[in-house]
Write an enzyme that holds these catalytic residues in place. Sequence first.
Site, PDB file in Angstrom:
ATOM      1  N   MET A 102       0.845  -1.175   0.000  1.00  0.00           N
ATOM      2  CA  MET A 102       0.000   0.000   0.000  1.00  0.00           C
ATOM      3  C   MET A 102       0.881   1.225   0.000  1.00  0.00           C
ATOM      4  O   MET A 102       1.390   1.605   1.014  1.00  0.00           O
ATOM      5  CB  MET A 102      -0.881  -0.011   1.248  1.00  0.00           C
ATOM      6  N   PRO A 103       1.101   1.815  -1.130  1.00  0.00           N
ATOM      7  CA  PRO A 103       1.848   3.062  -1.133  1.00  0.00           C
ATOM      8  C   PRO A 103       0.987   4.231  -0.653  1.00  0.00           C
ATOM      9  O   PRO A 103      -0.215   4.282  -0.913  1.00  0.00           O
ATOM     10  CB  PRO A 103       2.226   3.258  -2.596  1.00  0.00           C
ATOM     11  N   LEU A 104       1.623   5.140   0.036  1.00  0.00           N
ATOM     12  CA  LEU A 104       1.036   6.430   0.362  1.00  0.00           C
ATOM     13  C   LEU A 104       1.877   7.454  -0.375  1.00  0.00           C
ATOM     14  O   LEU A 104       3.086   7.554  -0.157  1.00  0.00           O
ATOM     15  CB  LEU A 104       1.068   6.695   1.862  1.00  0.00           C
ATOM     16  N   VAL A 131       1.582  -2.360  -8.113  1.00  0.00           N
ATOM     17  CA  VAL A 131       0.636  -1.914  -7.086  1.00  0.00           C
ATOM     18  C   VAL A 131      -0.753  -2.365  -7.522  1.00  0.00           C
ATOM     19  O   VAL A 131      -1.139  -2.180  -8.681  1.00  0.00           O
ATOM     20  CB  VAL A 131       0.698  -0.375  -6.924  1.00  0.00           C
ATOM     21  N   THR A 156       5.693   6.383   0.326  1.00  0.00           N
ATOM     22  CA  THR A 156       5.930   5.453   1.418  1.00  0.00           C
ATOM     23  C   THR A 156       5.303   4.127   1.008  1.00  0.00           C
ATOM     24  O   THR A 156       4.141   4.072   0.610  1.00  0.00           O
ATOM     25  CB  THR A 156       5.288   5.957   2.729  1.00  0.00           C
TER      26      THR A 156
END
Length: 127
Positions: free
Chosen positions: A1-3, A34, A72
Amino acid sequence: MPLVRVDIKKHQDPTFAKRVGQLIYAAMHTAIAVPENDNFQILTEHDEHHFIFDPGYLGINRTDNLVIIQITLSEGRTDEKKKLLYKTIAENLNRELAVRLEDVFINLVEVKKENWSFGNGIAQYAL
């Protein structure tokens, strides 16, 4: 899970930041797999007093059109995948929005999977 966090100088086109975010998500989907719908972004525009950068650090000629991207994500991707991500993001922004390659600044922050909570106060990825 990228932020994903994107910081840019205030742009005259009110859709510009959103389009940057869409291109970043497409690059993450392609370059580092992703998943579909795994899209969380904070897009921020700043005035000239709150967007500070060195225009020539490391011999790269940056302009006021600089796009600073911080992603992130969970650790574990290879250097090759990271390089592909950098290249894909920069090329997408250049091709679709005419952002100069020199004006794409990317920082990855890798964290362990247990450092995420997607809601409900639960660490969904913790073992």
